[in-house]
Design a protein around this motif. Structure first.
Motif, mmCIF file in Angstrom:
data_model
loop_
_atom_site.group_PDB
_atom_site.id
_atom_site.type_symbol
_atom_site.label_atom_id
_atom_site.label_comp_id
_atom_site.label_asym_id
_atom_site.label_seq_id
_atom_site.Cartn_x
_atom_site.Cartn_y
_atom_site.Cartn_z
ATOM 1 N N LYS A 20 0.832 -1.206 0.000
ATOM 2 C CA LYS A 20 0.000 0.000 0.000
ATOM 3 C C LYS A 20 0.866 1.256 0.000
ATOM 4 O O LYS A 20 0.573 2.232 -0.663
ATOM 5 N N LEU A 22 1.068 4.274 -2.689
ATOM 6 C CA LEU A 22 0.874 5.651 -2.280
ATOM 7 C C LEU A 22 1.985 6.539 -2.835
ATOM 8 O O LEU A 22 1.751 7.624 -3.345
ATOM 9 N N LYS A 46 1.790 7.834 -6.333
ATOM 10 C CA LYS A 46 0.811 8.845 -6.740
ATOM 11 C C LYS A 46 1.467 10.216 -6.789
ATOM 12 O O LYS A 46 2.204 10.594 -5.880
ATOM 13 N N THR A 106 0.552 12.515 -3.763
ATOM 14 C CA THR A 106 1.308 12.325 -2.537
ATOM 15 C C THR A 106 2.580 13.150 -2.557
ATOM 16 O O THR A 106 2.922 13.809 -1.590
ATOM 17 N N PHE A 151 1.917 16.767 -2.096
ATOM 18 C CA PHE A 151 1.658 17.012 -0.680
ATOM 19 C C PHE A 151 2.948 17.089 0.123
ATOM 20 O O PHE A 151 3.156 18.010 0.907
ATOM 21 N N LEU A 152 3.798 16.111 -0.110
ATOM 22 C CA LEU A 152 5.040 16.062 0.659
ATOM 23 C C LEU A 152 5.897 17.288 0.390
ATOM 24 O O LEU A 152 6.473 17.875 1.297
ATOM 25 N N LEU A 178 4.554 20.246 2.093
ATOM 26 C CA LEU A 178 4.394 20.117 3.536
ATOM 27 C C LEU A 178 5.073 21.228 4.345
ATOM 28 O O LEU A 178 4.455 21.795 5.243
ATOM 29 N N LEU A 195 2.897 23.451 6.839
ATOM 30 C CA LEU A 195 3.165 23.510 8.283
ATOM 31 C C LEU A 195 3.357 24.955 8.732
ATOM 32 O O LEU A 195 2.822 25.382 9.742
ATOM 33 N N LEU A 198 0.052 26.634 8.789
ATOM 34 C CA LEU A 198 -0.736 26.235 9.958
ATOM 35 C C LEU A 198 -0.217 26.928 11.216
ATOM 36 O O LEU A 198 -0.980 27.530 11.968
ATOM 37 N N ASP A 222 -3.271 39.071 29.570
ATOM 38 C CA ASP A 222 -2.108 39.948 29.417
ATOM 39 C C ASP A 222 -0.840 39.151 29.163
ATOM 40 O O ASP A 222 0.251 39.639 29.422
ATOM 41 N N MET A 223 -0.968 37.923 28.707
ATOM 42 C CA MET A 223 0.149 37.028 28.375
ATOM 43 C C MET A 223 0.739 36.342 29.600
ATOM 44 O O MET A 223 1.365 35.314 29.474
ATOM 45 N N LEU A 224 0.597 36.937 30.788
ATOM 46 C CA LEU A 224 1.209 36.339 31.975
ATOM 47 C C LEU A 224 0.164 35.794 32.939
ATOM 48 O O LEU A 224 0.248 34.666 33.390
ATOM 49 N N TYR A 272 -2.166 47.410 17.738
ATOM 50 C CA TYR A 272 -0.771 47.172 18.142
ATOM 51 C C TYR A 272 -0.522 47.729 19.540
ATOM 52 O O TYR A 272 0.077 47.068 20.387
ATOM 53 N N TYR A 279 -8.541 42.258 24.022
ATOM 54 C CA TYR A 279 -9.137 43.460 23.452
ATOM 55 C C TYR A 279 -8.594 43.695 22.041
ATOM 56 O O TYR A 279 -9.343 44.014 21.114
ATOM 57 N N SER A 333 -3.093 8.654 1.972
ATOM 58 C CA SER A 333 -2.207 9.814 1.885
ATOM 59 C C SER A 333 -2.545 10.802 2.999
ATOM 60 O O SER A 333 -1.671 11.421 3.587
ATOM 61 N N LEU A 390 2.776 15.025 10.238
ATOM 62 C CA LEU A 390 2.563 16.244 11.018
ATOM 63 C C LEU A 390 2.863 16.002 12.486
ATOM 64 O O LEU A 390 3.602 16.736 13.131
ATOM 65 N N ALA A 433 6.510 35.562 29.246
ATOM 66 C CA ALA A 433 5.346 34.726 28.968
ATOM 67 C C ALA A 433 5.767 33.402 28.360
ATOM 68 O O ALA A 433 5.162 32.371 28.608
ATOM 69 N N ARG A 461 2.129 41.745 37.869
ATOM 70 C CA ARG A 461 1.931 40.498 37.120
ATOM 71 C C ARG A 461 2.717 39.341 37.725
ATOM 72 O O ARG A 461 2.755 38.262 37.142
#
Lengths: 317, 441
Positions: free
Chosen positions: A26, A30, A33, A36, A39-40, A43, A47, A50, A69-71, A277, A288, B4, B12, B95, B116
């Protein structure tokens, strides 16, 4: 691309009947193709997309319903960021500043770049030089452009007021006036981006067949009639593209403002992205700021939808 | 196709987990080398600061070399980063759990970072090695948060009045006094500024004074008139007073009514800094931070330093960055050693005698102490009479609040005052109402 792949990657067999020796596994199937492989090869890009685009986009949507506030730990606040925005005087001000900026710079930029493109499409001397000259600001660093324009706008020593003085106008204190700072930023921004739109229009102009103009000549059309009834309508798809792109980029304007005026004086040139910003990285109100980003997203969406709708109504394809 | 898709998903995951595991292995590799388990191991401290000036960076490096000589088991890894957006960078690093062990922290950010809960509590070691009473009042007040110490400063800086002696000699006007007890009143200052302004036709070729339309400077004059910015505990704005009103109006009149001062942004935008205007004699007097002396002293013109013009009392405000340690540092003891060194006389003198800093330790304001740093090549005549102006400065008000949006509101509203004709009454009322909304959050 495919052809090249086949040359450089001989292990990838061509499509069609492959010599079968027993039952291929299989995995082997694959790997045979093309999809495939595509896609590779894509990738790394996927990534990156994403990790740096798609996931943050969704994350910031979620963040827009929190106070963070990140913290300190995140707090779910529901729609309160959005209701707060509606009552935030400063946000309302930067919202209208953004509309002002886009509303003036987009039409001005389109009209001027269209005329430039038409002019530089004629058989004039040094055509290529002019094209390059008008395109140069597009590839220049915004930092350098901002410094130069700050000199130009200087009320006492600047070129702008020097020339205005020559024609008997006393120029304003461009960047320190709450009235004139925004027009100044718009002028710089239009000048900076002119070349890009011009280039797209030039490409569009190449696509218009000479036949139309010849036919118009035979019918005795004047130059402005040819421009209005042939050039402009046939450039509609280009104009559509340029308009959408210009609106999106001018809603997202940041560098010009940040470098030339820091949003001042008295927030007269502060736009949504600038305030966003500040909230995110100066006041550390991530939630916010994310809410603001989504308001901006919907503004862009609405503008784009309106333009698509108009395009269909006009029957442009 | 399903296979695939599966493959992509598997790849991933393997990539993500590879990325994650590589960072974890890095951490585990790093940790043992950093822990002083055998006593002989060298501890590496990451130390982050901003590039205020090349001289400062140079001096920091020199100081750190000395520190490492004295503490052979500590290696300090200094990373200066650009000053703009420093706080953002630091906060992001905190952070992301990637913060340096020891770092510079702006005095105006100090309280909001402490709030903080990211700063190492230094109180115990501080009380062992030094005392708040070693420091001048403004520095002590800034460092002290409800009886605890989370950062120690190395110096202080304040707004002062600089002048070009040549311009004064040319116009035959006596210099502004450096002794704060004899400081010019506002009226004396204004009269001098008028006399120092020279017009050729309708063009002004020499201005009397510049610099007060910057809220850092403006606020010192508000304090001088007995006004305040905030209420005693910093929870509310208390600027809408006749005292502040008088100061703002006087400063505005200087440019608009008397025409003895240029607009700030005009000159800034041609890249002409206040000290260049002073050097070239375009402006006779400039109000600027005391740190500017370092550069002015090298600019080859006779510069003078004086106490600010006074309304009711002669005063200025003082503040300076603190050095803090991250709450999560693995080496709190070594971090404290470095912090202690960074606040020592030994370390600060190098920057004080160049004119960049003023001492924050009382011991350097005694006659003996002044000798340690006074530098004839930098500090102008009469500077010794002026030193108490720094020692007795009030704490810069913005260091005592945690809401950094307030300063932006003030800048926005004062922009309207200086450039768009908003009245002083409206400006102060707007600042107060808008800031109180933020402070109440």
């Amino acid at each position: 691309m495919n052809a090249e792949n086949r040359l450089t990657a001989p292990s990838v067999p061509m499509r069609g009947p492959t010599p079968v020796s027993g039952k291929p596994s299989k995995l082997k199937k694959l790997l045979h193709k093309d999809g495939t492989w595509a896609f590779l090869l894509l990738l790394p890009n996927i990534l990156g997309f994403l990790a740096f685009t798609l996931i943050p986009v969704f994350a910031s949507f979620a963040l827009s319903f929190t106070a963070w506030d990140m913290l300190s730990p995140m707090q779910w606040v529901g729609l309160s960021n959005y209701t707060q925005l509606a009552n935030d005087e400063t946000f309302i001000k930067v919202f209208w500043n953004t509309i002002y900026f886009a509303g003036v710079s987009v039409p001005a930029g389109i009209v001027i770049s269209l005329f430039l493109a038409v002019a530089l499409d004629q058989n004039i001397r040094f055509k290529k030089f002019y094209r390059a000259a008008f395109f140069l600001p597009v590839v220049s660093s915004m930092v350098a452009v901002a410094v130069v324009w700050q000199f130009i706008y200087n009320p006492e020593y600047g070129m702008m007021n020097f020339f205005l003085d020559k024609i008997g106008i006393r120029g304003p204190d461009w960047l320190t006036s709450t009235v004139w700072a925004m027009p100044a930023v718009i002028i710089t921004s239009v000048w900076k981006n002119l070349g890009f739109n011009m280039l797209i229009y030039l490409a569009g102009l190449q696509g218009i067949s000479e036949d139309y103009y010849e036919a118009a000549d035979i019918d005795g059309a004047r130059w402005h009639q040819k421009f209005l009834f042939i050039t402009v309508p046939l450039l509609s798809p280009t104009t559509f593209f340029v308009t959408v792109m210009s609106f999106i980029s001018s809603f997202q304007v940041f560098d010009t403002v940040f470098l030339m005026t820091q949003g001042g004086p008295a927030r007269s040139t502060s736009v949504i992205v600038h305030y966003l910003y500040e909230n995110a990285f100066k006041y550390f109100s991530m939630g916010y700021a994310s809410a603001m980003a989504y308001i901006l997203f919907f503004m862009v969406l609405v503008i784009t939808l309106i333009q698509f709708w108009r395009q269909q109504k006009w029957g442009i394809h | 196709m399903r296979m695939s898709r599966m493959l992509v998903i598997v790849m991933l995951f393997s990539l993500i987990s590879a990325a994650c595991s590589s960072t974890t292995t890095n951490n585990t590799v790093n940790t043992p080398s950093n822990t002083p388990d055998s006593g002989k191991k060298i501890v590496t401290l990451d130390f982050m600061g901003w590039e205020a000036s090349p001289l400062e960076t140079e001096s920091v490096k020199k100081g750190l070399a000395l520190f490492m000589e004295q503490n052979p088991n500590i290696k300090v890894n200094y990373q200066p980063v650009p000053g703009a957006q420093y706080a953002q960078k630091l906060l992001t690093m905190l952070a992301g759990n990637a913060a340096p062990d020891v770092f510079f922290l702006g005095a105006t950010e100090y309280r909001s970072f402490q709030e903080r809960d990211v700063l190492l509590d230094l109180t115990a070691q501080f009380e062992l090695d030094m005392s708040l009473s070693d420091f001048i009042d403004s520095s002590a007040e800034i460092m002290n948060i409800d009886g605890n110490i989370y950062g120690v400063s190395s110096c202080t800086v304040s707004p002062v009045l600089y002048y070009n002696k040549d311009v004064f000699d040319k116009e035959n006007i006596s210099y502004p006094p450096s002794d704060p007890a004899k400081a010019w009143t506002w009226d004396e200052f204004r009269e001098a500024a008028k006399k120092l302004t020279v017009k050729e036709g309708d063009k002004i070729t020499q201005y009397g004074a510049f610099g007060l339309e910057n809220f850092y400077m403006t606020s010192a004059e508000i304090l001088s008139n007995g006004g305040s910015l905030f209420n005693a505990d910093g929870t509310k704005m208390a600027i809408n007073t006749p005292e502040a009103n008088e100061v703002m109006q006087s400063i505005l009149d200087l440019r608009v009514k008397d025409e003895v001062s240029p607009t700030a942004k005009t000159l800034e935008s041609v890249g002409m800094k206040a000290n260049q205007m002073l050097q070239t004699g375009k402006v006779a007097m400039v109000v600027d931070g005391s740190w500017a002396l370092q550069e002015l002293a090298t600019m080859d013109f006779p510069v003078g330093v004086a106490a600010l013009p006074s309304f009711q009392k002669s005063t200025t405000h003082g503040q300076a960055h603190v050095h803090s340690a991250s709450k999560n540092t693995e080496h709190p003891e070594e971090a404290w050693k470095l912090l202690k060194f960074l606040s020592s006389e030994e370390y600060q003198i190098g920057l004080i005698n160049e004119g960049l800093w003023m001492p924050n330790r009382r011991s350097l304001y005694t006659e003996e102490g002044i000798k340690k740093w006074y530098n004839e090549a930098v500090h102008p005549e009469g500077f010794k009479e002026m030193v108490m102006f720094f020692a007795e400065a009030e704490a810069y008000p913005f260091t005592l609040i945690t809401e950094n949006k307030v300063i932006d509101i003030i800048n926005e509203e004062t922009d309207k005052l200086w450039y768009a004709g908003q009245s002083v009454d409206d400006t102060l009322a707007n600042i107060e109402t808008r800031s109180n909304v933020e402070l109440a959050k």
